[in-house]
Design a protein around this motif. Structure first.
Motif, PDB file in Angstrom:
ATOM      1  N   GLU A  74       0.831  -1.204   0.000  1.00  0.00           N
ATOM      2  CA  GLU A  74       0.000   0.000   0.000  1.00  0.00           C
ATOM      3  C   GLU A  74       0.871   1.261   0.000  1.00  0.00           C
ATOM      4  O   GLU A  74       0.579   2.234   0.686  1.00  0.00           O
ATOM      5  N   GLY A  75       1.920   1.214  -0.791  1.00  0.00           N
ATOM      6  CA  GLY A  75       2.790   2.371  -0.914  1.00  0.00           C
ATOM      7  C   GLY A  75       4.180   2.105  -0.386  1.00  0.00           C
ATOM      8  O   GLY A  75       4.356   1.559   0.704  1.00  0.00           O
ATOM      9  N   ALA A  76       5.190   2.488  -1.180  1.00  0.00           N
ATOM     10  CA  ALA A  76       6.587   2.317  -0.777  1.00  0.00           C
ATOM     11  C   ALA A  76       7.442   3.266  -1.594  1.00  0.00           C
ATOM     12  O   ALA A  76       7.138   3.570  -2.758  1.00  0.00           O
ATOM     13  N   GLY A  77       8.523   3.754  -0.973  1.00  0.00           N
ATOM     14  CA  GLY A  77       9.414   4.669  -1.675  1.00  0.00           C
ATOM     15  C   GLY A  77       8.668   5.883  -2.180  1.00  0.00           C
ATOM     16  O   GLY A  77       7.909   6.515  -1.437  1.00  0.00           O
ATOM     17  N   PRO A  78       8.818   6.214  -3.464  1.00  0.00           N
ATOM     18  CA  PRO A  78       8.157   7.411  -3.999  1.00  0.00           C
ATOM     19  C   PRO A  78       6.682   7.212  -4.326  1.00  0.00           C
ATOM     20  O   PRO A  78       5.995   8.177  -4.687  1.00  0.00           O
ATOM     21  N   TYR A  79       6.175   6.000  -4.196  1.00  0.00           N
ATOM     22  CA  TYR A  79       4.810   5.692  -4.614  1.00  0.00           C
ATOM     23  C   TYR A  79       3.861   5.633  -3.421  1.00  0.00           C
ATOM     24  O   TYR A  79       4.093   4.880  -2.469  1.00  0.00           O
TER      25      TYR A  79
END
Length: 442
Positions: A74-79
């Motif tokens: 559900e989201g990691a780094g730049p995302y």
């Protein structure tokens, strides 16, 4: 794009297990994996587990590991969550995590041409998870909703009651997802603390399958897992022996049928008796319509649509269970028949024909499990986790075929004792004497 991957996975043709070559791969950074290399289909599957991680959530914050597993994509780094999910969809990548009683697992499936991007998404999820407040609360709400729904499911109520009674005070007796009380107490800082301390490379087990060479896999292993901590701080689970001997627990529910779940101490996967126990269990209740339980309960008396037995080999404990359902008025009769079959197997073992039929099924059906690139990677991971040896697929049939009639008799007598069964009934069972009545199904 996703449909292309699905079609490719379905088109994979099952091949004999003994014809599969398993290669040991060690990355430049020292991370080991087993690989079944196959370039006929342009798909790569990666499966991994952190052994013993996730089964010991902090007291009062049960469900932490599962909440982590449910939010890593559900989201990691730049995302953020939307961008991360969109990126996976665009690339036809499947990435998921799961927290279980004996480990924290992950899986990745991708087309060969997109594998570099897929490996990067996997790396980001493990090394740079965002745990954005909106995503965490959305996932938490979903888990809480599923827990509330399950409280109305007799199968869930029975399992929860059984494990709580069999393993009191042990993590096996708890609910991996936590509870309605504990899950709201898990803060985002708790999730970050889990990632910082629990997923160590010392607990990592990896398997892969598909269109990737050993050299390419070695580089991918370092890329995906190389940045993780060297050591996990997770405590090792203690060994557990099933308790609740001879107890009969009833969870009253206003249902037309009674769900029956019973069992006792079983046999672990590394026990030399595992193969004899597998043959015995197939005859008792694992063989579907050919099993003794199905014959006696359904075919002869029409008391249930189905009744089954199965082995549960946990890393630090083991169970042999049986389950089925019947109308409330027939609960006592059905329970009596199941216990009688338990005793008949313990006292008399099995016939030569039953044993031969069981062996034929257990050896003949196994290759059908190798139905896709992902399935091969999953099986390979389990073999590695169970320490069965890299040559297990070559020797499995011989181990099963080597089971004798005396072996089945000995194991049946060792495992099956109706007087020691822990029994849970959910419904309004008539004619059953309970040693304890449960409130709220727990």
């Amino acid at each position: 794009m996703r449909s292309i991957v699905a079609a490719l996975l379905v088109l994979f043709v099952a091949i004999p297990a003994h014809a599969i070559e398993v290669k040991r791969v060690v990355s430049p950074g020292g991370i080991e994996a087993w690989l079944v290399e196959d370039h006929k289909i342009p798909v790569v599957a990666l499966e991994w587990a952190f052994e013993g991680v996730g089964g010991t959530d902090p007291a009062g914050k049960e469900g932490r590991a599962n909440l982590v597993a449910s939010t890593l994509d559900e989201g990691a780094g730049p995302y953020d969550a939307q961008a991360f999910q969109g990126r996976m969809q665009d690339l036809a990548v499947s990435l998921g995590f799961d927290a279980g009683r004996d480990g924290f697992t992950g899986s990745l499936r991708t087309l060969k041409d997109n594998r570099d991007e897929a490996f990067e998404l996997a790396r980001l999820s493990l090394a740079e998870p965002r745990f954005d407040a909106e995503a965490v609360e959305r996932v938490r709400t979903s888990i809480l909703s599923s827990l509330r729904r399950d409280l109305a499911d007799p199968n869930y109520v029975a399992r929860r009651a059984f494990y709580a009674a069999a393993y009191p005070g042990h993590p096996y007796g708890g609910e991996v997802r936590g509870s309605l009380e504990s899950l709201p107490k898990v803060a985002i800082d708790d999730l970050r603390a889990f990632m910082a301390s629990e997923l160590g490379r010392d607990r990592l087990v990896v398997a892969a399958s598909g269109a990737i060479t050993p050299e390419e896999l070695g580089k991918a292993l370092d890329r995906v897992f190389g940045g993780l901590p060297a050591k996990s701080q997770s405590a090792r689970l203690p060994d557990a022996v099933a308790k609740g001997t001879g107890e009969t627990l009833v969870a009253p529910r206003p249902t037309a049928q009674t769900l029956i779940l019973l069992g006792q101490q079983g046999v672990q996967r590394d026990d030399p008796d595992w193969y004899a126990a597998s043959v015995m269990n197939y005859i008792l209740g694992g063989g579907g319509f050919t099993s003794r339980l199905m014959e006696e309960v359904r075919e002869k008396r029409g008391l249930s649509y189905g009744v089954y037995s199965y082995l549960i080999p946990l890393d630090h404990g083991a169970l042999i269970l049986a389950s089925g359902s019947t109308v409330n008025a027939k609960a006592a009769e059905t329970l009596e028949i199941i216990r009688a079959e338990w005793k008949r197997m313990a006292d008399g073992g099995a016939t030569d024909q039953e044993i031969q039929d069981a062996k034929t099924y257990l050896t003949g059906s196994f290759p059908l499990q190798f139905s896709s690139t992902s399935a091969i990677a999953r099986i390979l991971l389990q073999v590695k986790r169970d320490n069965l040896g890299i040559d297990y697929l070559d020797k499995r049939d011989a181990l099963i075929n080597g089971v004798t009639k005396d072996d089945v008799q000995r194991v049946a007598k060792r495992l099956l004792d109706p007087a020691k069964l822990l029994t849970v009934l959910v419904g309004r069972p008539e004619g059953v004497t309970a040693t304890k009545t449960l409130e709220g199904g727990s």
